[in-house]
Design an enzyme around this catalytic site. Structure first.
Site, short mmCIF file in Angstrom:
data_model
loop_
_atom_site.label_atom_id
_atom_site.label_comp_id
_atom_site.label_asym_id
_atom_site.label_seq_id
_atom_site.Cartn_x
_atom_site.Cartn_y
_atom_site.Cartn_z
N LYS A 113 54.34 -3.70 3.56
CA LYS A 113 55.38 -3.87 2.53
C LYS A 113 56.31 -4.98 2.98
CE LYS A 113 56.52 -1.61 -1.27
NZ LYS A 113 55.51 -0.88 -2.06
N1 GLU Z 1 53.85 -2.46 -5.10
C1 GLU Z 1 52.76 -1.64 -5.56
C2 GLU Z 1 52.75 -0.32 -4.82
O1 GLU Z 1 53.73 0.11 -4.29
C3 GLU Z 1 51.44 -2.37 -5.53
C4 GLU Z 1 51.00 -2.86 -4.20
C5 GLU Z 1 49.77 -3.75 -4.25
O2 GLU Z 1 49.21 -3.94 -5.31
O3 GLU Z 1 49.42 -4.27 -3.18
O4 GLU Z 1 51.77 0.38 -4.82
#
Ligand code: GLU
Length: 424
Positions: A113
């Site tokens: 993240k």
């Molecule tokens: N931000 C989204 C999540 O928390 C998608 C993450 C992604 O597609 O890599 O799942």
């Protein structure tokens, strides 16, 4: 690890909550201390200072992070959020949650993240672009289609991903679309990515409905948060016959016992930046009250830790489908379990986004594109089978679905670590 939330209640940090859930699963799985130590720590943390030339000529420096929690099952995957309340602890918790999310839907990724401490509503479009490009530049040393693949998250979108892709490509000297997912279709994005999280969430609700015999036709629904996840979920559920009686965004809440016109509210929010500019049939309520409106289904799709010890008693929903990451604290979870509330946990309920990100990455690597119906069918197949794995595990072990989802995910990640062994 304690903080104060909006209602003055003491609350645990999202990381403390994540570790509690991990240890609960580890206890049940009988994991030894060394495996717990590996799983509870992020593999890599990159903390960066991001200087940005503002429109008035001054320079502001923003804090940013990219955390890779685990690379055991594949490259690190996870979104980037822009929010004034981003902290390193929160990004670690969210990266950890991505590891479990990718494992529970069985896609070959670890978890990551990123976050920048910024209120993007206060930036001009030029400032936003310069911030994104410099942040990308700073974290590019750990990014790559086979290393770490970002995606949109809170307050970031396809345009931000396009700038990220371009910046990374400029560094390398050629176009590398597969370094990021959630891109615009025109530069290698996937059809069906935009509403994938909400579509996936709805597939899990439909499966639950089949198991419980509950009826969607006329079911009362409340949605907290009207961003990409909340707004699409509200529209999909309305199309399936649900009555959406309350919605909220950061500026406030709207309710109507006869049902709100979700599409029109989505349109207003897209045009004005808030649902509160909606002039149709709706009563205004404080945004926190949306969680407490009597409903059959509640979809929290805003920030984390919104359902806590201070308000869980007042939540009347029979089902909570977690569109947000980490919306429920452990204390709230206990209170809701005691009340018999069924929770479809975040790492399953909102995994549709990263699942279609995986499809986008696969299409990019193979230089081909799938039709929208192909994406939707493959997403449905994966969400339905993951839901059933979790549901059956919960029944078999007589635990709630969150515990069952963690058991499956933690087991898969621990197994990958064991098979690979410890280097050197
Ligand atoms: N931000 C989204 C999540 O928390 C998608 C993450 C992604 O597609 O890599 O799942």
């Amino acid at each position: 690890m304690l903080g104060i939330n909006g209602s003055g209640q003491e609350k645990k940090s999202m990381l403390a909550v994540s570790l509690e859930v991990l240890h609960k699963a580890a206890d049940r799985l009988g994991l030894d201390q060394s495996m717990r130590n590996i799983l509870s720590k992020p593999q890599r943390i990159l903390s960066v200072a991001v200087p940005v030339r503002m429109d008035d000529g001054s320079i502001q420096v923003f804090d940013g992070y990219r955390v890779q929690h685990s690379l055991a099952r594949g490259p690190a995957k996870g979104g980037i959020r822009y929010h004034p309340e981003v902290t390193m602890d929160e990004v670690i918790a969210l990266a950890m949650s991505m590891t479990w999310k990718c494992a529970v839907v069985n896609i070959p990724y670890g978890g990551a993240k990123g976050g920048v401490v910024v209120d993007p509503t206060k930036l001009s479009i030029g400032e936003l672009e310069r911030l994104t490009r410099r942040f990308t530049s700073e974290i590019s040393i750990i990014l790559g289609p086979e290393k770490d693949i970002p995606a949109p998250d809170m307050n970031t979108n396809a345009q931000v991903m396009a700038w990220l892709m371009d910046t990374y490509s400029m560094h390398k000297g050629y176009s590398i679309p597969s370094v990021v997912t959630g891109k615009p279709i025109e530069i290698g994005g996937s059809l069906g990515r935009l509403d994938a999280t909400s579509r996936g969430l709805v597939y899990t609700i439909l499966e639950l409905v089949k198991k419980t015999g509950m009826k969607l036709e006329g079911a009362r629904v409340a949605v907290q948060g009207y961003g990409n996840v909340g707004s699409h979920a509200a529209v999909f559920l309305q199309e399936l016959g649900c009555r959406i009686v309350a919605v909220s965004d950061v500026y406030g809440g709207l309710c109507n016992d006869n049902g709100l016109d979700c599409k029109a509210i989505k349109q207003v929010a897209a045009e004005t930046g808030t649902i509160m500019e909606y002039k149709g049939a709706a009563e205004e309520i404080p945004r926190e009250e949306v969680l407490e409106v009597p409903v059959d289904i509640l979809v929290p799709a805003a920030l984390g830790n919104q359902i806590h010890g201070g308000n869980a008693h007042r939540i009347e929903a029979k089902v909570i489908a977690e569109g947000a990451n980490g919306p429920t604290t452990t204390e709230a979870d206990r209170i809701l379990q005691d009340k018999g509330t069924i929770i479809i946990p975040d790492i399953l309920a909102n995994a549709g986004g990263v699942t279609v990100s995986y499809f986008e990455w696969v299409q990019g690597i193979q230089s081909l594109s799938w039709s929208e119906s192909q994406v939707a069918a493959e997403l449905e197949r994966r969400m339905v089978s993951s839901f059933n794995d979790v549901y059956e595990r919960a029944q078999r072990e007589d635990v709630d679905m969150r515990t069952a989802a963690y058991l499956i995910a933690v087991e898969r990640v621990a197994q990958a670590i064991k098979l690979r062994g410890i280097y050197p």
